[in-house]
Design a protein around this motif. Structure first.
Motif, short mmCIF file in Angstrom:
data_model
loop_
_atom_site.label_atom_id
_atom_site.label_comp_id
_atom_site.label_asym_id
_atom_site.label_seq_id
_atom_site.Cartn_x
_atom_site.Cartn_y
_atom_site.Cartn_z
N ASN A 170 1.07 -1.08 -0.09
CA ASN A 170 0.10 0.13 -0.11
C ASN A 170 0.86 1.33 -0.13
OD1 ASN A 170 -2.56 1.07 -0.45
ND2 ASN A 170 -2.55 1.16 2.16
N ARG A 171 1.78 1.22 -0.84
CA ARG A 171 2.93 2.28 -1.21
C ARG A 171 3.62 2.71 0.27
NH1 ARG A 171 -1.07 3.67 -5.56
NH2 ARG A 171 -0.03 2.64 -7.40
N GLY A 172 3.75 1.99 0.93
CA GLY A 172 4.54 2.34 2.44
C GLY A 172 3.83 2.22 3.42
N GLU A 173 2.52 1.72 3.62
CA GLU A 173 1.80 1.66 4.82
C GLU A 173 2.69 0.80 5.69
OE1 GLU A 173 -2.45 2.24 6.68
OE2 GLU A 173 -2.38 1.59 4.56
N VAL A 174 2.96 -0.52 4.78
CA VAL A 174 3.51 -1.58 5.61
C VAL A 174 4.89 -1.78 4.77
CG1 VAL A 174 3.73 -3.87 6.41
CG2 VAL A 174 1.91 -2.86 6.71
N VAL A 175 6.17 -1.82 5.21
CA VAL A 175 7.26 -2.36 4.49
C VAL A 175 7.88 -3.60 5.30
CG1 VAL A 175 9.79 -1.71 3.78
CG2 VAL A 175 7.88 0.03 3.82
N TYR A 176 7.83 -4.57 4.46
CA TYR A 176 8.20 -5.74 4.92
C TYR A 176 9.69 -6.28 4.60
CZ TYR A 176 7.79 -10.46 7.05
OH TYR A 176 7.94 -11.74 7.78
N ILE A 177 10.61 -6.55 5.59
CA ILE A 177 11.88 -7.04 5.07
C ILE A 177 12.22 -8.17 5.75
CG2 ILE A 177 14.53 -6.16 5.07
CD1 ILE A 177 12.76 -4.11 3.42
N ALA A 178 12.56 -9.02 4.67
CA ALA A 178 12.83 -10.47 5.04
C ALA A 178 14.46 -10.70 5.34
CB ALA A 178 12.24 -11.46 4.17
N ASP A 179 14.75 -12.09 5.34
CA ASP A 179 16.11 -12.28 5.69
C ASP A 179 17.09 -11.54 4.65
OD1 ASP A 179 14.47 -13.93 7.26
OD2 ASP A 179 15.87 -15.69 7.08
N CYS A 180 18.13 -11.02 5.21
CA CYS A 180 19.17 -10.27 4.48
C CYS A 180 20.41 -9.65 5.17
CB CYS A 180 18.49 -9.19 3.50
SG CYS A 180 17.81 -7.81 4.26
N ARG A 181 21.41 -9.39 4.59
CA ARG A 181 22.21 -8.56 5.15
C ARG A 181 22.06 -6.78 4.94
NH1 ARG A 181 27.71 -9.20 7.39
NH2 ARG A 181 28.02 -7.04 8.38
N SER A 182 21.50 -6.89 3.74
CA SER A 182 21.28 -5.33 3.34
C SER A 182 20.15 -5.36 2.31
CB SER A 182 22.24 -4.71 2.78
OG SER A 182 22.88 -5.26 1.92
N ILE A 183 19.42 -4.04 2.24
CA ILE A 183 18.57 -3.97 1.15
C ILE A 183 19.19 -3.34 0.08
CG2 ILE A 183 16.43 -2.50 0.66
CD1 ILE A 183 16.00 -2.24 3.81
#
Length: 263
Positions: A170-183
């Motif tokens: 929803n264009r930034g209402e929720v930002v979900y970041i999963a397993d990673c070292r960086s975006i």
């Protein structure tokens, strides 16, 4: 009313782990008992599940209001995020049709290889009464798609052993970041400033080759300036109270069945 439910807040072994018990986590605090990671998001009536953890059946039994889904978003193909996929069977039985699922190219290929019996075709549907049934939609980083009018933007995550995808919902209402070292730099540019909820993974407090540590996580919080950050995917190295003591007031540790309602 929109909803955000953390169905499971733990990393792959859960807490306690079979091999190493509670680690540094206080066993007397029920918020340290963690199932594997999964999240439910409902915005404007659109109901989404992020990942199907091996604990999905128990998670759904704990949350009786989650029975109908408009889609499942997969982040990556590791077992703790994928291998509860068979437990979609009962949701198929309620829907009486296949479930729409969305995954990057690598994850889609793994699902087809590991679970070929549940991948349906729009021209030849599986019988959802007898086995789980999904329609697999392959998505691309940076290419927005819509589920019942709700905007979903996949973004690339870096330095994980398998291809991992984050989602701007929803264009930034929720930002979900999963397993990673960086975006990825390209993904970072797509995240709007001041998202309402930023969900971030923290397997251990110190960084690992495939996972960011707390300092790196808080750097992203300072950069993106979300209203609320929820720290998820915590292993036995992350005690609930200790994590909260180390973070600003608007950066909070998740726990199983954590529910947030918002306008």
């Amino acid at each position: 009313m929109n909803k955000l439910i953390i169905l499971g807040s733990g990393a792959a072994p859960g807490v306690p782990s079979v091999a190493n018990g509670w680690g540094v986590c206080n066993p007397d605090n029920p918020r340290n008992r963690r199932r594997r990671t999964g999240t439910y998001i409902e915005i404007n009536g659109v109901k989404l599940l992020i990942d199907t953890s091996p604990d999905l059946r128990a998670q759904l039994l704990d949350n009786e209001d989650i029975r109908f889904l408009d889609g499942v978003l997969y982040t990556h193909s590791h077992a703790d995020h994928l291998h509860g996929i068979d437990d979609l069977r009962d949701l198929n039985r309620l829907l009486l049709k296949p479930m729409e699922a969305y995954a990057n190219e690598d994850t889609s290929a793994v699902i087809k290889q590991r679970f070929p019996y549940l991948v349906a075709d729009r021209n030849c549907m599986n019988n959802p009464i007898f086995k789980p049934s999904i329609i697999l939609n392959t998505i691309c980083e940076g290419e927005e798609f819509f589920i019942k009018g709700l905007s979903i933007m996949p973004i690339g995550l870096k330095d994980h052993p398998v291809a991992s995808t984050g989602y701007i919902i929803n264009r930034g209402e929720v930002v979900y970041i999963a397993d990673c070292r960086s975006i990825s730099p390209e993904g970072l540019k797509l995240i709007p400033p001041h998202p309402k909820f930023l969900i971030m993974p923290l397997t251990t407090l110190v960084p690992q080759p495939a996972h960011m540590g707390l300092e790196e996580l808080l750097d992203y919080v300072k950069l993106l300036k979300p209203e609320t950050t929820i720290i998820n995917h915590m292993a036995i190295e992350c005690d609930y109270d200790d994590v909260n003591d180390r973070t600003p007031q608007n950066v909070i540790a998740a726990y199983d069945n954590m529910r947030i309602e918002f306008e």
